[in-house]
Design an enzyme around this catalytic site. Sequence first.
Site, mmCIF file in Angstrom:
data_model
loop_
_atom_site.group_PDB
_atom_site.id
_atom_site.type_symbol
_atom_site.label_atom_id
_atom_site.label_comp_id
_atom_site.label_asym_id
_atom_site.label_seq_id
_atom_site.Cartn_x
_atom_site.Cartn_y
_atom_site.Cartn_z
ATOM 1 C CG PHE A 59 -1.786 1.177 1.398
ATOM 2 C CD1 PHE A 59 -2.369 1.826 0.312
ATOM 3 C CD2 PHE A 59 -2.031 1.670 2.672
ATOM 4 C CE1 PHE A 59 -3.181 2.944 0.493
ATOM 5 C CE2 PHE A 59 -2.842 2.776 2.872
ATOM 6 C CZ PHE A 59 -3.404 3.416 1.777
ATOM 7 C CG ASP A 91 6.252 -6.909 -2.148
ATOM 8 O OD1 ASP A 91 5.639 -7.906 -1.705
ATOM 9 O OD2 ASP A 91 5.930 -5.745 -1.857
ATOM 10 C CG PHE A 111 3.886 -10.530 -4.758
ATOM 11 C CD1 PHE A 111 3.822 -9.150 -4.817
ATOM 12 C CD2 PHE A 111 4.542 -11.202 -5.773
ATOM 13 C CE1 PHE A 111 4.403 -8.447 -5.864
ATOM 14 C CE2 PHE A 111 5.123 -10.514 -6.828
ATOM 15 C CZ PHE A 111 5.053 -9.137 -6.875
ATOM 16 C CG ASN A 114 1.641 -7.989 3.568
ATOM 17 O OD1 ASN A 114 2.430 -7.563 2.736
ATOM 18 N ND2 ASN A 114 1.878 -7.957 4.862
ATOM 19 C CG ASP A 153 10.795 -14.168 2.682
ATOM 20 O OD1 ASP A 153 11.326 -13.513 3.595
ATOM 21 O OD2 ASP A 153 9.780 -14.874 2.842
ATOM 22 C CG LEU A 154 13.140 -8.295 3.264
ATOM 23 C CD1 LEU A 154 13.062 -7.080 4.170
ATOM 24 C CD2 LEU A 154 13.998 -7.998 2.043
ATOM 25 C CB SER A 164 4.096 1.779 13.568
ATOM 26 O OG SER A 164 2.790 1.808 14.103
ATOM 27 C CE1 TYR A 196 3.334 -3.653 12.027
ATOM 28 C CE2 TYR A 196 2.319 -1.981 13.423
ATOM 29 C CZ TYR A 196 2.903 -2.351 12.228
ATOM 30 O OH TYR A 196 3.078 -1.415 11.236
ATOM 31 C CE LYS A 199 6.318 -1.477 11.437
ATOM 32 N NZ LYS A 199 6.951 -1.486 10.094
ATOM 33 C CE1 TYR A 232 5.954 5.472 7.562
ATOM 34 C CE2 TYR A 232 4.406 3.705 7.332
ATOM 35 C CZ TYR A 232 5.615 4.255 7.038
ATOM 36 O OH TYR A 232 6.442 3.604 6.200
#
Length: 350
Positions: free
Chosen positions: A12, A32, A34, A36, A66-67, A137, A161, A165, A190
Amino acid sequence: MKSILITGGAGFIGSHTSLLLLEKGYKVFIIDSFINSSDKSLERISAILKKQGINIEDRLYFIKGDLRKPSDIEKAFEMSFKFKNPIRAVIHFAGLKSVYDSVKDPLNYWENNINGTINLLKVMEKYSCKNIVFSSSATVYRTQANKLLKEDDICEPVNPYGNNKLTIENILKDIYKSEPSQWRIASLRYFNPVGAHESGLIGENPMGTPNNLYPRITQVAIGKINEIKIYGSDWQTSDGTGVRDYIHVLDLAEGHLLTLDYILKENPQILTLNLGTGKGTSVLEFINTFETVNKVKVPFSFVERRQGDNAFVVADNSLAKSILNWIPNRNIKDMCRDGWNWQLKNPNGY
């Protein structure tokens, strides 16, 4: 032409940031998995730029990876060296991002988000790339009633989560301290990203049942979900519903570009910045605005509060404004209109 690696660039916020970077003339490498996100977002980016007369045939490169696999990350760096335009900086979006799922399956979140980031930083060191903008975040904060959150406020996440972060922020601080003359680092906290590109071609595409308010509103409005469940009607706010700082995804993307430009131009340093509007909107206010702007109805009902929720989570964004000269220009009406335009044009997502 600077080369930039964007992890999670098909997601996004990543897709909107990738679009703006390409509009500004950067060469963009995206990795990426994929998990999500969708590869169709990259096709849509190309379509938007083509309409603007911008050819990105030799400026957008994608690696499905994939990281958690360092070799996947190295592919991007090797590709940039092959083109004799080494990656100068990384914008790191990739990671699992559902608060609810992180509570249900914390080990999966720690494995993906922490291990993936450590692998990324090791590969960056290997290729002498020491410039990074990290997608953090507001979930890292301990919130306080009716108080704008500042970057130096106490951090005390209440879910895995948020712990992920904050842990990554601390890893970045340790790396900076180890080589303060080398690293340029920014962690951007954010608040609540919503909306979509005004074309309606790229937007939020949650996998499964969305947990955040805005995609649930649009899915109720279009008939995919029966009603919104509002968690709590007795918060200490003007109407009893939680107040949040909603920010248009394009304002957020612009904040990333300004941050990237800043750290590449300035001396090595580490920054932590809030990206929010500084204005709070309650859940009921948001729903009412959405109904008015888009002339639709959004049924809702009240249910019990969720564990870990707070009454008031709004940014003090003065530091980002002063350092970056960044101003979020889009209001709640813009967010409601653009997000609904995306949903109407893509009722089933990508």
